[in-house]
Scaffold this active site. Sequence first.
Site, PDB file in Angstrom:
ATOM      1  N   THR A 178       0.858  -1.391   0.040  1.00  0.00           N
ATOM      2  CA  THR A 178       0.030  -0.110   0.373  1.00  0.00           C
ATOM      3  C   THR A 178       1.058   1.070  -0.010  1.00  0.00           C
ATOM      4  O   THR A 178       1.828   1.367   0.148  1.00  0.00           O
ATOM      5  CB  THR A 178      -0.863  -0.188   1.442  1.00  0.00           C
ATOM      6  OG1 THR A 178       0.000   0.021   2.199  1.00  0.00           O
ATOM      7  CG2 THR A 178      -1.617  -1.427   1.243  1.00  0.00           C
ATOM      8  N   GLU A 324      -5.755  -4.778  -1.878  1.00  0.00           N
ATOM      9  CA  GLU A 324      -6.344  -5.636  -1.122  1.00  0.00           C
ATOM     10  C   GLU A 324      -6.863  -6.655  -1.966  1.00  0.00           C
ATOM     11  O   GLU A 324      -7.072  -7.580  -1.955  1.00  0.00           O
ATOM     12  CB  GLU A 324      -6.614  -5.630   0.247  1.00  0.00           C
ATOM     13  CG  GLU A 324      -5.233  -4.343   1.536  1.00  0.00           C
ATOM     14  CD  GLU A 324      -5.440  -3.091   0.886  1.00  0.00           C
ATOM     15  OE1 GLU A 324      -5.202  -2.427   2.420  1.00  0.00           O
ATOM     16  OE2 GLU A 324      -5.725  -2.788   0.152  1.00  0.00           O
ATOM     17  N   LYS A 451     -17.248  15.909   9.780  1.00  0.00           N
ATOM     18  CA  LYS A 451     -17.846  15.674  10.673  1.00  0.00           C
ATOM     19  C   LYS A 451     -18.330  17.199  11.143  1.00  0.00           C
ATOM     20  O   LYS A 451     -17.549  17.533  11.971  1.00  0.00           O
ATOM     21  CB  LYS A 451     -17.723  14.667  11.481  1.00  0.00           C
ATOM     22  CG  LYS A 451     -19.254  13.950  12.018  1.00  0.00           C
ATOM     23  CD  LYS A 451     -18.699  12.942  12.852  1.00  0.00           C
ATOM     24  CE  LYS A 451     -20.127  12.437  13.057  1.00  0.00           C
ATOM     25  NZ  LYS A 451     -20.060  10.393  13.776  1.00  0.00           N
ATOM     26  N   TRP A 456     -22.001  13.820   9.077  1.00  0.00           N
ATOM     27  CA  TRP A 456     -21.343  13.871   7.761  1.00  0.00           C
ATOM     28  C   TRP A 456     -21.170  14.864   6.152  1.00  0.00           C
ATOM     29  O   TRP A 456     -22.756  15.213   5.629  1.00  0.00           O
ATOM     30  CB  TRP A 456     -21.604  12.521   7.074  1.00  0.00           C
ATOM     31  CG  TRP A 456     -20.255  11.551   8.483  1.00  0.00           C
ATOM     32  CD1 TRP A 456     -19.712  11.916   9.083  1.00  0.00           C
ATOM     33  CD2 TRP A 456     -20.337  10.418   8.709  1.00  0.00           C
ATOM     34  NE1 TRP A 456     -19.380  11.077  10.188  1.00  0.00           N
ATOM     35  CE2 TRP A 456     -19.560   9.881   9.069  1.00  0.00           C
ATOM     36  CE3 TRP A 456     -21.712   9.444   7.384  1.00  0.00           C
ATOM     37  CZ2 TRP A 456     -19.316   8.924   9.904  1.00  0.00           C
ATOM     38  CZ3 TRP A 456     -20.871   8.235   7.868  1.00  0.00           C
ATOM     39  CH2 TRP A 456     -20.260   7.586   8.794  1.00  0.00           C
TER      40      TRP A 456
END
Length: 553
Positions: A178, A324, A451, A456
């Site tokens: 990653t 992944e 937030k 959100w």
Amino acid sequence: MDVPLTLNGLLDRAVDLFPDREIVTKTPSGDLHRYTYADLGVRVAQLAHALDDLGVGRGERVATVAANNYRHLELYFGPPCSGRSMHMCNMRLPDDHFQFIVNDAEDRVLFVDPAFLEKVEANADSLETVEQYVVLADEVPDTSLDPVVAYEDLLDGHPTEYDWPDIDEESECGMCYTSGTTGKPKGVAYTHRGIHLHSLMSGHTDANGIGEADTVLPVVPMFHANGWGIPYAATFVGAKQVLPGVHTDPGSVAELIDGEEVTMSAAVPTIWLEMAQYLDENPEVDISNIDRLTVGGSAPPESLIRKYDERYDAPILQGWGMTETSPLGTLSTLRKEVADADPEEQYRRRAMAGVPVPGMQLRIRDEDGEDLPHDGEAMGELQVRSPWVVDSYHNRPEANRESFVEDVPASDASGEQRDSSRERWLRTGDIATVDELGYVDIVDRTKDVIKSGGEWISSVELENELMAHEAVAEATVIAVDHEKWQERPMACVVLREGHDATDEDLREHLADRFPKWWLPETYRFVDAIPRTSTGKFDKMTLREEFGDVRLGE
């Protein structure tokens, strides 16, 4: 029949059925190198013999620091088909991360393109396990690397056939790390079985639909999660492959699309944004061969999808995935219900991450771990599983505990518990909604979601709408501290050359679509937006740069 699903099967099929199909590479000098799948098979066998001579044992890894070219494609098959593993390295990583991934993977041999010699030379003294360097060239250029050999000299004289070993389909065939935006990179090991099934899925009509008749051009780097699996999938079906090498500028890519009659290409949105500007400035350039452009890494704005449809007749197919997930997870293909709908509804769905590809399962969960409805409104963390999604990280037990979740094993009819590994899910870190047709809409990353006052705000939706403004070339939105609301959005904007826009212009543009409390509190006009090693906007760097901004005081 118990037939192992290995990469050997992919290569054998291409060599047996499509020996004369071309693989074309644009070399550093700009010339085109052409050879066939039959040639690929011969050189992969020679490479396997060379690895034997170098003493690379079964299960050990070699590293590649290379662009998209035919020699790199040979390394996609030589090590894994002979029982080793190929670790594709991202040369754009910071030096300390680059050193970490090579040492963590314990790479024995490092293959490097001449274009990236400087990166490897600068870090060679810290690469603890590398015993041999191989420059992917006809001869060794001037370099401080030692011991070093040219790739063509390494292969020269070796037999053109190889006694391929029996390989366990669950054994490792490759590794990718990653990008390490929130800490040290994490190693993701791929199995033969996983990549074989991912390649099979990529040819499905409800996925990328890669077939024998295609000519594919992966602009996405081959070090980025197997080049999104395109080189493997294309080899499996015998498609013609066009590899751009280091030439990923719009002009070079457009020339290859036209000259080689490319039907499918893939890249991050930045490439297609730059290409759109190039095509506007060069209307004589023809990319009408394209049937579909796959976009991943981050969401393309709906305005870009419309532009490629209406001006260039080159449909954009958006995808979502992760290192992944090998990496393909969803694609914005049009389900029948959407294909029969009006164009506006089709564009709305095509701007989403799409539906799960065949073989992929997904769900969204709230902060308490409860499943949320697929109603297009409930937002939660996206979790996935499939035969090609990994179930652990290399040498990272703490990351395994954080990133994977196991449900309580269910019982079968006899009352016996099923294997708990069948209930293992990857926590993606993405906040998403899923609607009644299965379309996933990535609202934000958990680390990027804003937030404000307990509610959100999606930075992704704000960014896409900002980039639909005619004066905006690029835009990203981050959270900054607010005295009253805890967090508020701040937009960082790059204007197009020759265009002007003010805070108020952009605020009015957004106000047509979003509620007032969603609108960015402040704007910063910048010359450029920093990017990660995989070409995404680097919000972590921006948050550090504007970390002292505090609004509402």
